[in-house]
Design an enzyme around this catalytic site. Structure first.
Site, PDB file in Angstrom:
ATOM      1  N   LYS B  77      64.371  53.603  52.987  1.00 29.68           N
ATOM      2  CA  LYS B  77      63.444  54.731  52.959  1.00 29.68           C
ATOM      3  C   LYS B  77      62.041  54.149  52.988  1.00 29.68           C
ATOM      4  CE  LYS B  77      62.230  58.633  49.927  1.00 29.68           C
ATOM      5  NZ  LYS B  77      62.642  59.346  48.705  1.00 29.68           N
ATOM      6  N   ASP B 171      66.028  68.100  41.749  1.00 33.17           N
ATOM      7  CA  ASP B 171      66.206  68.505  43.136  1.00 33.17           C
ATOM      8  C   ASP B 171      67.664  68.396  43.560  1.00 33.17           C
ATOM      9  OD1 ASP B 171      65.320  69.572  45.484  1.00 33.17           O
ATOM     10  OD2 ASP B 171      64.427  67.749  46.271  1.00 33.17           O
TER      11      ASP B 171
END
Lengths: 338, 571
Positions: B77, B171
């Protein structure tokens, strides 16, 4: 048999004592039988977890302040913290995290409205040295770092750390290749230089020469983007703090410092440019600019004005626009001195 | 090593064999625990060879790559740090979380390091990708119950560990639950997670304060107040974040995720994200609504009572009534839960690779006309709020909004996706008609955002509050605009009843707004005490008087509307 013992819960003080005994055992490391050792270790892990639950509560119950006070008192009555720090590398990951959280919490526990952790640390400041160099150990850095950050909440400890011979190592720790560790060190560094205003002002005045020489060359002129960005932001925070006004005046009177900031103002990164502007404006706004500062600004007048004129930020910010206009006026009005 | 070349676990039905596997995996985790020293992955970009892009967001891109010296597949990422806040507290926290969490159901990082302006987070590569991507590609109507149970149980293991560690994920959604080729399920993306041990609120107070020590009790103790997450999955108390929330907010999102796995999308996803928030606030989303919907829909998906009961318990409006993760694991729904081979056999087989699915979704994304945010008026703002961050491997998040598959009402559920998109566009146009009110909105929003920036300088904590208020203002206003739009576009007031309800809703929204403006004012006044720089204060004063006028205007409006309402009642 076990059920019989269970019926009588141990007091927080007893758990601390038991933990201490187990830590002493781990520290001495004389047990040769693997199975026996393992048993003691898992017993230790359970005890540390229990301490954590007393201090933080669990999903069913909130912490009881009386129990926390008792635990804290017993913990600092003897040298338990030293043992914890010393034995931490021998624990497993979960126990390390638990122990770190216990130590962190204890820094804020009042016993008869006194923070006894601070008194303990005052007599055991050498522990801070262990925590500081902990950044050099990849496995321990985040745990020791978290403990250190909690300990420097005490002003007296922050003062010790700032003046410790290890302080200059932070300039390297901030740039360690492991981002998680470098970022943790940067957070501690920032905390040290912003939290206790009077201590910071005193430290910066007494150590001005070496500190800013290192700050400029190692951080502001680092080849590492994130280092430069964090450093210029922190520099702005430090210089704009009223308690550091003497340091600020000194900083903005140096031609070398101006050169560095002007280079940062020309960076391709918008974020660095903005932070650099907040420091650069201090050079321009200084009403007693030394002659060499004036001559640099005059020599680069048109370039600086052009750069500032094109300098826009994405968000509308009246304060920024006002500052910019003022800086541009100041610079435009400068005339070469005879 | 290509993921498809990895040998699959043979599906097994033999119970003792199954037990052996479970025991083996248990032993494996034990051993993992034992070796505290982690394998050190190289910290320079030249050791990695990027193979493919597998995800992208506003400030980050996810790549599939190979770590050359280790000869292992990884996901990287790559986060653009120039968009991050200058103190980097958010990325620092994420990096720390990723390196200190250690659980078989949590995707942590091998290492992370900076590459010029970007932060590279190197993680194990999960060849199956996210469940959201799997569902949207191959199971548009959702997974079967046994598979749902496996995914949810593994996720719960992760949640239970996380909460025990004092972390909130904040989340939870199918887009953040990843699967490997062997059926291993891992919870990913700690970009907005928070730790109670390291929360600004709990560490910024003065040294002598004794109240600042955080605590783990789920009942009341920690009170996070910033809005974080993705609207459809957010718990009501997170949206109303001024009252604060805690671990139970994750349980709500978990319940929504269960429905997402069961139906292929989260409830209310036919609405733009802001609308789903309003609905939760005003109408209070209930599980029974969904039941009703399912009946009207022919009831293709038959779910067991245990499943419905489990989900309903997670979606209780009262956070304290929702079970803890640990307790949920003991729910009857998870009894007789199958092993991960169930996923290999029923879900992963024949699935195209992560990178292929990502490319497909990207093409779809590009050809959808309403993709362009620019002409969506104030929606852009909400979009930004929502996409401040990217979810781990959240391949197709936009697809959820662009192709609302959950029909708005039973009457038009025969409509195709394209029709839906058109309906949405029309709705936006009707908003445009009311330029005046929008201009007004923008002006006041501007005022708030200016306040917001000056608040940042004083106290970072308040930034969150201001941001939240700003966001809920947007939400409220857009609802109002839409309501007015609905009435005027409709033209004929053939139903007094409808008008009355509309006006009532409007009144409610105005009242809420009033409250929020008051809140902001209080906040600013509180701020003034700490204010040291004089010119800042002056600036604030100006803002306050501006807001006062604003408030006055709103009061007048609300009065007018009330009068109108009275008139209608009299008629």
């Amino acid at each position: 048999m076990k059920g019989l013992f269970k019926s009588k819960p141990r007091t927080p003080a007893e758990i601390v004592r038991h933990t201490r005994d187990l830590l002493l055992f781990v520290d001495r490391n004389t047990e040769t039988r693997e199975s026996k050792r393992e048993e003691k270790m898992s017993d230790l892990y359970k005890n540390i977890r229990e301490l954590k639950q007393i201090l933080y509560g669990n999903s069913e119950s909130e912490p009881v302040s009386e129990a926390c006070a008792q635990l804290t008192q017993e913990f600092f009555k003897e040298d338990t913290l030293r043992l914890v720090i010393k034995c931490l590398p021998k624990l497993n990951l979960e126990a390390r995290k638990d122990a770190t959280q216990v130590v962190a919490n204890l820094q804020r526990q009042p016993v008869q409205s006194k923070l006894i952790a601070s008194d303990y640390l005052e007599k055991n400041m050498d522990l801070m040295d262990t925590l500081m160099v902990g950044y050099e150990n990849t496995d321990m850095a985040l745990h020791y770092g978290a403990m250190l950050r909690e300990c420097i909440r005490h002003q007296i400890v922050a003062k010790y750390v700032l003046n410790s011979p290890h302080m200059n190592k932070f300039f390297d720790y901030i740039q360690l290749p492991n981002f998680d560790i470098a970022a943790d060190a940067a957070a501690t560094f920032k905390e040290l230089l912003t939290r206790h205003k009077s201590t910071v002002a005193e430290f910066l005045s007494n150590n001005y020469e070496w500190f800013f020489a290192e700050y400029n060359s190692k951080l502001l002129e680092s080849s590492n983007y994130i280092t430069r960005r964090q450093a210029v932001k922190l520099l702005g925070d430090m210089l704009l703090d009223r308690s550091n006004s003497a340091v600020m005046t000194r900083y903005v009177s140096s031609r070398e410092n101006l050169r560095i900031l002007m280079n940062l103002l020309r960076e391709s990164s918008k974020s660095i440019q903005i932070e650099a502007f907040h420091v650069f404006k201090l050079f321009a706004a200084n009403q007693k600019k030394p002659a060499d500062i004036v001559s640099i600004l005059v020599a680069n007048k048109s370039k600086i004005l052009r750069l500032l004129d094109d300098f826009k930020i994405d968000k509308e910010d009246e304060q920024f626009e006002a500052d910019k206009a003022q800086v541009m006026r100041e610079i435009a009005a400068l005339e070469p001195r005879a | 090593m290509h993921p498809s070349s990895t040998t699959h676990f043979k599906p097994c039905f033999n119970f003792t064999l199954y037990l052996n596997i479970v025991q083996a995996s248990f032993m494996a985790t034990k051993q993992e625990e034992k070796s505290t020293k982690r394998v050190q992955y190289p910290l320079d970009p030249s050791s990695y060879k990027i193979l493919d892009e597998i995800g992208a967001g506003v400030s980050a891109i996810v790549y599939k790559a190979i770590c050359v010296p280790m000869n292992s597949l990884v996901a990287i990422k790559s986060i653009d740090l120039d968009r991050s806040r200058p103190d980097f507290d958010d990325v620092r926290r994420e990096a720390k979380t990723l390196s200190l969490l250690s659980h078989h159901n949590i995707l942590n990082a091998h290492c992370c390091f900076t590459v010029d302006q970007r932060l590279w987070v190197v993680m194990p590569f999960m060849a199956g990708g996210s469940l959201q991507s799997i569902i949207s590609h191959s199971f548009p109507d959702g997974l079967t119950e046994p598979c749902i149970a496996v995914v949810l149980k593994e996720t719960l293991n992760a949640l239970s560990y996380l909460h025990g560690q004092g972390h909130l994920h904040r989340d939870i959604k199918a887009g953040n639950i990843l699967v490997d080729t062997n059926g291993t399920v891992k919870l990913a993306d700690f970009g907005v997670s928070a730790s109670i041990y390291e929360y600004p609120n709990s560490s910024s107070s003065s040294t002598s304060a004794s109240t600042s020590a955080p605590c783990l009790s789920s009942s009341s103790s920690i009170r996070l107040t910033d809005v974080a997450g993705t609207p459809y999955w957010m718990a009501p108390e997170v949206i109303h974040s001024h009252i604060g929330y805690s671990f139970k907010a994750d349980i709500w999102s978990f319940g929504i995720t269960a429905l997402e796995l069961a139906h292929g999308r989260p409830p209310l996803s036919h609405l733009p994200p802001s609308k789903s928030m309003i609905l939760k606030i005003t109408k209070r989303f209930r599980f029974s609504d969904l039941d009703k919907y399912r009946k009207g829909h022919g009831g293709k998906n038959k779910f067991s009572k245990a499943f419905k009961d489990m989900v309903a318990s997670c979606l209780d409006q009262d956070p304290s009534k929702r079970p803890t993760a640990e307790k949920l694991l003991k729910h009857p729904f998870f009894k007789n839960c199958k092993g991960s081979d169930c996923l290999v056999k029923n879900v992963l087989q024949g699935l195209p690779s992560v990178e292929k699915r990502y490319k497909e979704s990207k093409i779809m994304h590009e050809t959808t006309p309403s993709d362009d945010d620019d002409h969506e008026g104030d929606m852009v703002k909400q979009e930004n709020v929502k996409q401040r961050r990217i979810s781990g491997w959240n391949f197709n998040e936009d697809g959820l909004e662009l192709e609302p598959v959950f029909p708005p009402t039973p009457s038009d559920h025969h409509q195709t996706k394209e029709d839906d998109a058109i309906v949405k566009v029309v709705r936006f146009e009707s908003e445009m008609v009311h330029d005046e009110s929008q201009e007004h909105d923008v002006a006041s929003l501007g005022a708030i955002s200016k306040l917001n920036t000056s608040a940042i300088n004083v106290n970072v904590n308040n930034e969150n509050v201001a941001e939240h208020l700003m966001m809920s203002c947007i939400v409220d206003r857009s609802s109002r605009v839409e309501k007015i739009g609905g009435v005027q576009v409709g033209g004929v007031l053939n139903n007094k009843e409808t008008m009355l309800t509309t006006l009532n809703v409007l009144k409610g929204s105005l009242e809420q707004e009033l409250g929020q403006v008051k809140l902001i004012m209080n906040m600013i006044q509180g701020e003034e005490i700490h204010q040291v720089v004089d010119d800042r204060q002056e600036h604030m004063d100006q803002e306050i008087s501006r807001l006062r006028t604003e408030l006055e205007n709103e009061r007048k409006k609300s009065l007018q509307l009330e009068l109108q309402l009275q008139n209608f009642r009299l008629n």
